[in-house]
Scaffold this motif. Structure first.
Motif, PDB file in Angstrom:
ATOM      1  N   THR A  19      86.702  13.045  35.846  1.00 44.29           N
ATOM      2  CA  THR A  19      85.708  14.092  35.846  1.00 44.29           C
ATOM      3  C   THR A  19      84.620  14.303  36.339  1.00 44.29           C
ATOM      4  O   THR A  19      84.257  15.015  36.865  1.00 44.29           O
ATOM      5  CB  THR A  19      85.758  14.970  34.326  1.00 44.29           C
ATOM      6  N   ARG A  32      87.154  27.584  40.413  1.00 43.14           N
ATOM      7  CA  ARG A  32      88.819  27.621  40.371  1.00 43.14           C
ATOM      8  C   ARG A  32      89.085  27.459  41.772  1.00 43.14           C
ATOM      9  O   ARG A  32      90.305  27.146  41.892  1.00 43.14           O
ATOM     10  CB  ARG A  32      89.367  28.752  39.421  1.00 43.14           C
ATOM     11  N   HIS A  38      89.142  21.360  39.355  1.00 49.09           N
ATOM     12  CA  HIS A  38      87.839  22.077  38.731  1.00 49.09           C
ATOM     13  C   HIS A  38      87.939  21.959  37.227  1.00 49.09           C
ATOM     14  O   HIS A  38      88.800  21.624  36.448  1.00 49.09           O
ATOM     15  CB  HIS A  38      87.761  23.603  39.195  1.00 49.09           C
ATOM     16  N   THR A  40      87.298  23.033  33.582  1.00 48.84           N
ATOM     17  CA  THR A  40      87.579  24.130  32.731  1.00 48.84           C
ATOM     18  C   THR A  40      87.072  23.793  31.122  1.00 48.84           C
ATOM     19  O   THR A  40      86.517  22.493  30.933  1.00 48.84           O
ATOM     20  CB  THR A  40      88.994  24.549  32.387  1.00 48.84           C
ATOM     21  N   HIS A  70      88.664  28.880  32.479  1.00 45.45           N
ATOM     22  CA  HIS A  70      87.786  28.768  33.564  1.00 45.45           C
ATOM     23  C   HIS A  70      86.243  28.908  33.445  1.00 45.45           C
ATOM     24  O   HIS A  70      85.915  30.117  32.615  1.00 45.45           O
ATOM     25  CB  HIS A  70      88.119  29.681  34.947  1.00 45.45           C
ATOM     26  N   CYS A 111      96.673  26.735  39.589  1.00 39.17           N
ATOM     27  CA  CYS A 111      95.814  27.317  40.235  1.00 39.17           C
ATOM     28  C   CYS A 111      95.787  27.276  41.758  1.00 39.17           C
ATOM     29  O   CYS A 111      96.141  26.169  41.889  1.00 39.17           O
ATOM     30  CB  CYS A 111      94.692  27.025  39.858  1.00 39.17           C
ATOM     31  N   HIS A 117      93.168  20.814  36.338  1.00 36.11           N
ATOM     32  CA  HIS A 117      92.249  21.209  35.484  1.00 36.11           C
ATOM     33  C   HIS A 117      91.567  20.003  34.688  1.00 36.11           C
ATOM     34  O   HIS A 117      92.247  19.230  34.345  1.00 36.11           O
ATOM     35  CB  HIS A 117      92.627  22.051  34.212  1.00 36.11           C
ATOM     36  N   ASP A 119      89.517  19.630  31.943  1.00 38.57           N
ATOM     37  CA  ASP A 119      89.224  20.155  30.615  1.00 38.57           C
ATOM     38  C   ASP A 119      88.272  19.513  29.715  1.00 38.57           C
ATOM     39  O   ASP A 119      88.838  18.548  29.286  1.00 38.57           O
ATOM     40  CB  ASP A 119      90.693  20.823  30.143  1.00 38.57           C
TER      41      ASP A 119
END
Length: 177
Positions: A19, A32, A38, A40, A70, A111, A117, A119
């Motif tokens: 990340t 997104r 991306h 989240t 998101h 997505c 994601h 997250d």
């Protein structure tokens, strides 16, 4: 925030590092539309006693999962995004969040025709007497004992219990006998 965060597992260490590498792309990594992936934010919601967690039966992939989603342009922090998502998806007013993440997870999603994601996950605490309301994103909401989570369960959700309970004990200590 993530660069100084102490991961709660080996998997979380790997996901945090992935990340942080994604965030090197700049603010686009928060949207997104970014196909490479991306960020989240999600929340494992505990009842006021810490004896139950609130999960949703997700409307798109039909598995039980923590609340979240998101980030929006108005979210100033990931904790703010997680709290907003938890409030929107649970219908519970007065939720409180521990601002220290309990986990980071990277997983594939559909997505934008296929993405990732990243997250960042938090523990959130419901007020006494909280009553949930199903949102448009869920098929159902349910309270479950942390040691008896429902099936089918989304990958990574079960590993939130131990660090989530530790956050609950820090934020909501039991009164001395």
């Amino acid at each position: 925030m993530l660069s100084g965060w102490e991961p709660t597992s080996t998997a979380a260490t790997t996901a945090r590092d992935q990340t942080l590498a994604l965030l090197a792309a700049g603010p686009v990594a928060m949207r997104r539309e970014h196909r490479a992936g991306h960020v989240t934010a999600s929340a494992l919601v505990f009842d006021a006693t810490g004896s139950r967690v609130l999960l949703c039966l997700h409307g798109k992939f039909h598995k039980w999962v923590q609340l979240g989603g998101h980030c929006e342009p108005a979210d100033h922090t990931l904790a703010e995004a997680a709290l907003r998502e938890a409030t929107e998806e649970s219908g519970i007013a007065g939720l409180r969040i521990d601002p220290v993440p309990i986990d980071v997870d990277v997983h594939a999603v559909s997505c934008q025709g296929g993405s990732l994601h990243h997250d960042v996950r938090y523990a959130v605490f419901a007020p006494p007497g909280a009553v949930e309301q199903v949102s448009a994103e869920s098929e159902a909401l349910g309270w479950f004992p942390p040691d008896r989570l429902p099936e089918p369960l989304a990958g990574g959700t079960a590993r939130l219990v131990v660090p989530g309970l530790a956050a609950f004990r820090r934020a909501c200590p039991l009164p001395a006998p």
